[in-house]
Design a protein around this motif. Structure first.
Motif, PDB file in Angstrom:
ATOM      1  N   SER A   1       0.840  -1.206   0.000  1.00 52.37           N
ATOM      2  CA  SER A   1       0.000   0.000   0.000  1.00 52.37           C
ATOM      3  C   SER A   1       0.873   1.254   0.000  1.00 52.37           C
ATOM      4  N   GLY A   2       1.992   1.200   0.673  1.00 54.45           N
ATOM      5  CA  GLY A   2       2.922   2.331   0.662  1.00 54.45           C
ATOM      6  C   GLY A   2       3.528   2.558  -0.707  1.00 54.45           C
ATOM      7  N   ILE A   3       3.806   1.465  -1.413  1.00 55.22           N
ATOM      8  CA  ILE A   3       4.347   1.578  -2.768  1.00 55.22           C
ATOM      9  C   ILE A   3       3.313   2.225  -3.681  1.00 55.22           C
ATOM     10  N   GLU A   4       2.056   1.844  -3.529  1.00 58.64           N
ATOM     11  CA  GLU A   4       0.985   2.444  -4.332  1.00 58.64           C
ATOM     12  C   GLU A   4       0.867   3.935  -4.071  1.00 58.64           C
ATOM     13  N   SER A   5       1.144   4.368  -2.852  1.00 62.15           N
ATOM     14  CA  SER A   5       1.029   5.788  -2.529  1.00 62.15           C
ATOM     15  C   SER A   5       2.106   6.632  -3.210  1.00 62.15           C
ATOM     16  N   LEU A   6       3.150   6.006  -3.716  1.00 63.51           N
ATOM     17  CA  LEU A   6       4.214   6.729  -4.414  1.00 63.51           C
ATOM     18  C   LEU A   6       3.858   7.052  -5.868  1.00 63.51           C
ATOM     19  N   LYS A   7       2.753   6.546  -6.338  1.00 67.96           N
ATOM     20  CA  LYS A   7       2.410   6.632  -7.754  1.00 67.96           C
ATOM     21  C   LYS A   7       2.444   8.057  -8.307  1.00 67.96           C
ATOM     22  N   GLY A   8       1.871   9.003  -7.652  1.00 71.19           N
ATOM     23  CA  GLY A   8       1.795  10.368  -8.170  1.00 71.19           C
ATOM     24  C   GLY A   8       2.947  11.263  -7.772  1.00 71.19           C
ATOM     25  N   LEU A   9       3.872  10.760  -6.975  1.00 69.14           N
ATOM     26  CA  LEU A   9       4.946  11.628  -6.493  1.00 69.14           C
ATOM     27  C   LEU A   9       5.947  12.024  -7.568  1.00 69.14           C
ATOM     28  N   GLY A  10       6.096  11.214  -8.615  1.00 68.79           N
ATOM     29  CA  GLY A  10       7.008  11.581  -9.702  1.00 68.79           C
ATOM     30  C   GLY A  10       6.584  12.882 -10.360  1.00 68.79           C
ATOM     31  N   GLY A  11       5.298  13.004 -10.661  1.00 69.67           N
ATOM     32  CA  GLY A  11       4.773  14.242 -11.253  1.00 69.67           C
ATOM     33  C   GLY A  11       4.851  15.406 -10.295  1.00 69.67           C
TER      34      GLY A  11
ATOM     35  N   LEU B   1       7.094  15.825  -7.981  1.00 70.76           N
ATOM     36  CA  LEU B   1       8.492  16.244  -7.947  1.00 70.76           C
ATOM     37  C   LEU B   1       8.841  17.063  -9.185  1.00 70.76           C
ATOM     38  N   ARG B   2       8.390  16.606 -10.341  1.00 76.36           N
ATOM     39  CA  ARG B   2       8.707  17.283 -11.592  1.00 76.36           C
ATOM     40  C   ARG B   2       8.164  18.708 -11.597  1.00 76.36           C
ATOM     41  N   LYS B   3       6.988  18.920 -10.994  1.00 69.48           N
ATOM     42  CA  LYS B   3       6.385  20.252 -10.959  1.00 69.48           C
ATOM     43  C   LYS B   3       6.993  21.132  -9.864  1.00 69.48           C
ATOM     44  N   GLY B   4       7.759  20.534  -8.977  1.00 66.59           N
ATOM     45  CA  GLY B   4       8.353  21.300  -7.885  1.00 66.59           C
ATOM     46  C   GLY B   4       7.445  21.442  -6.688  1.00 66.59           C
ATOM     47  N   ASP B   5       6.402  20.627  -6.602  1.00 66.74           N
ATOM     48  CA  ASP B   5       5.430  20.702  -5.511  1.00 66.74           C
ATOM     49  C   ASP B   5       5.747  19.757  -4.356  1.00 66.74           C
ATOM     50  N   ALA B   6       6.855  19.037  -4.408  1.00 65.07           N
ATOM     51  CA  ALA B   6       7.179  18.051  -3.372  1.00 65.07           C
ATOM     52  C   ALA B   6       7.799  18.744  -2.164  1.00 65.07           C
ATOM     53  N   GLY B   7       7.476  18.215  -1.010  1.00 64.10           N
ATOM     54  CA  GLY B   7       8.013  18.762   0.232  1.00 64.10           C
ATOM     55  C   GLY B   7       8.762  17.710   1.028  1.00 64.10           C
ATOM     56  N   ASP B   8       9.040  18.046   2.281  1.00 64.76           N
ATOM     57  CA  ASP B   8       9.766  17.131   3.163  1.00 64.76           C
ATOM     58  C   ASP B   8       9.059  15.787   3.306  1.00 64.76           C
ATOM     59  N   ALA B   9       7.744  15.832   3.446  1.00 66.47           N
ATOM     60  CA  ALA B   9       6.981  14.599   3.658  1.00 66.47           C
ATOM     61  C   ALA B   9       7.060  13.687   2.426  1.00 66.47           C
ATOM     62  N   ASP B  10       7.031  14.288   1.234  1.00 66.79           N
ATOM     63  CA  ASP B  10       7.079  13.484   0.007  1.00 66.79           C
ATOM     64  C   ASP B  10       8.434  12.802  -0.155  1.00 66.79           C
ATOM     65  N   VAL B  11       9.500  13.546   0.054  1.00 71.74           N
ATOM     66  CA  VAL B  11      10.841  12.965  -0.055  1.00 71.74           C
ATOM     67  C   VAL B  11      11.052  11.947   1.066  1.00 71.74           C
ATOM     68  N   GLY B  12      10.525  12.244   2.242  1.00 69.47           N
ATOM     69  CA  GLY B  12      10.605  11.304   3.353  1.00 69.47           C
ATOM     70  C   GLY B  12       9.879  10.005   3.063  1.00 69.47           C
ATOM     71  N   MET B  13       8.779  10.094   2.297  1.00 64.76           N
ATOM     72  CA  MET B  13       8.030   8.889   1.957  1.00 64.76           C
ATOM     73  C   MET B  13       8.865   7.988   1.045  1.00 64.76           C
ATOM     74  N   PHE B  14       9.580   8.593   0.086  1.00 61.48           N
ATOM     75  CA  PHE B  14      10.469   7.797  -0.766  1.00 61.48           C
ATOM     76  C   PHE B  14      11.518   7.100   0.086  1.00 61.48           C
ATOM     77  N   GLU B  15      12.136   7.842   0.985  1.00 67.22           N
ATOM     78  CA  GLU B  15      13.168   7.261   1.850  1.00 67.22           C
ATOM     79  C   GLU B  15      12.606   6.137   2.709  1.00 67.22           C
ATOM     80  N   LYS B  16      11.437   6.358   3.278  1.00 70.08           N
ATOM     81  CA  LYS B  16      10.807   5.362   4.150  1.00 70.08           C
ATOM     82  C   LYS B  16      10.504   4.072   3.376  1.00 70.08           C
ATOM     83  N   MET B  17       9.961   4.215   2.163  1.00 72.32           N
ATOM     84  CA  MET B  17       9.620   3.032   1.380  1.00 72.32           C
ATOM     85  C   MET B  17      10.868   2.268   0.952  1.00 72.32           C
ATOM     86  N   ILE B  18      11.885   2.980   0.534  1.00 76.17           N
ATOM     87  CA  ILE B  18      13.126   2.318   0.119  1.00 76.17           C
ATOM     88  C   ILE B  18      13.731   1.566   1.292  1.00 76.17           C
ATOM     89  N   ASN B  19      13.795   2.218   2.448  1.00 73.09           N
ATOM     90  CA  ASN B  19      14.350   1.550   3.632  1.00 73.09           C
ATOM     91  C   ASN B  19      13.499   0.353   4.050  1.00 73.09           C
TER      92      ASN B  19
END
Length: 189
Positions: free
Chosen positions: A133-143, A145-163
């Motif tokens: 379910s966490g992997i599914e939540s990453l689906k829209g984060l690429g866009g 990030l590309r638009k520059g709308d990502a914040g600490d929580a979004d980047v933290g989510m990538f780190e959390k899922m990878i770890n």
């Protein structure tokens, strides 16, 4: 007249070669259906090593896909974010955001593939199941990030899922190491 004789042989050889090539290509459809029937029969009959080999390949594929996802996320999302490259006015911000967007989409894609690979191994499937379910939540984060709308929580989510995926692999006996993908892999090539 002796000089035209070898040329005739060459022409005849070329014509015969082409005829053989065309005839084997024309018969290829029947061969493929016969081959696919043989493959289907071979796949349906279980062999003693089939499940063990499938599990080994599942772990190998999981490690490769998760490693590429981790490498892309750290190289083009986490590091630049921590270095402040996504902030307004930062030098190279646009390029960093585009790479981060591509890396976000690539990371999502590879994590989905890794979770599918994990289904082939009982230990991995149990370890990775809570993360789907966490992997599914990453689906829209690429866009995002590309638009520059990502914040600490979004980047933290990538780190959390990878770890989380790395820890799940470690617990199941499939340690994951970061592998930075090439630009061709990142762009989908």
């Amino acid at each position: 007249m002796a000089s035209t004789f070898p040329i005739r042989r060459i022409v005849v050889a070329v014509v015969l070669s082409c005829a053989v090539l065309v005839s084997t290509t024309a018969c290829g459809g029947e061969t493929r259906s016969t081959q696919s029937a043989a493959l289907t029969a071979a796949e349906s009959s279980p062999s003693p090593s089939a499940s063990a080999e499938r599990q080994k390949l599942a772990k190998t594929r999981f490690v490769a896909n998760a490693g590429l996802a981790a490498g892309a996320a750290y190289q083009w999302i986490v590091k630049p974010y921590k270095a402040g490259k996504f902030k307004k006015g930062a030098k190279g911000r646009t390029f960093a955001l585009v790479k981060a967007g591509l890396a976000g989409a690539f990371t999502y894609n590879r994590l989905k593939a890794a979770s599918e690979n994990a289904k082939g191994d009982p230990l991995l499937s149990k370890a990775v199941a809570p993360l789907t379910s966490g992997i599914e939540s990453l689906k829209g984060l690429g866009g995002k990030l590309r638009k520059g709308d990502a914040g600490d929580a979004d980047v933290g989510m990538f780190e959390k899922m990878i770890n989380g995926v790395k820890d799940a692999g470690q617990k199941a006996g499939a340690p994951v190491k970061d592998q930075v993908p090439s630009a061709g892999q990142l762009s989908g090539g």
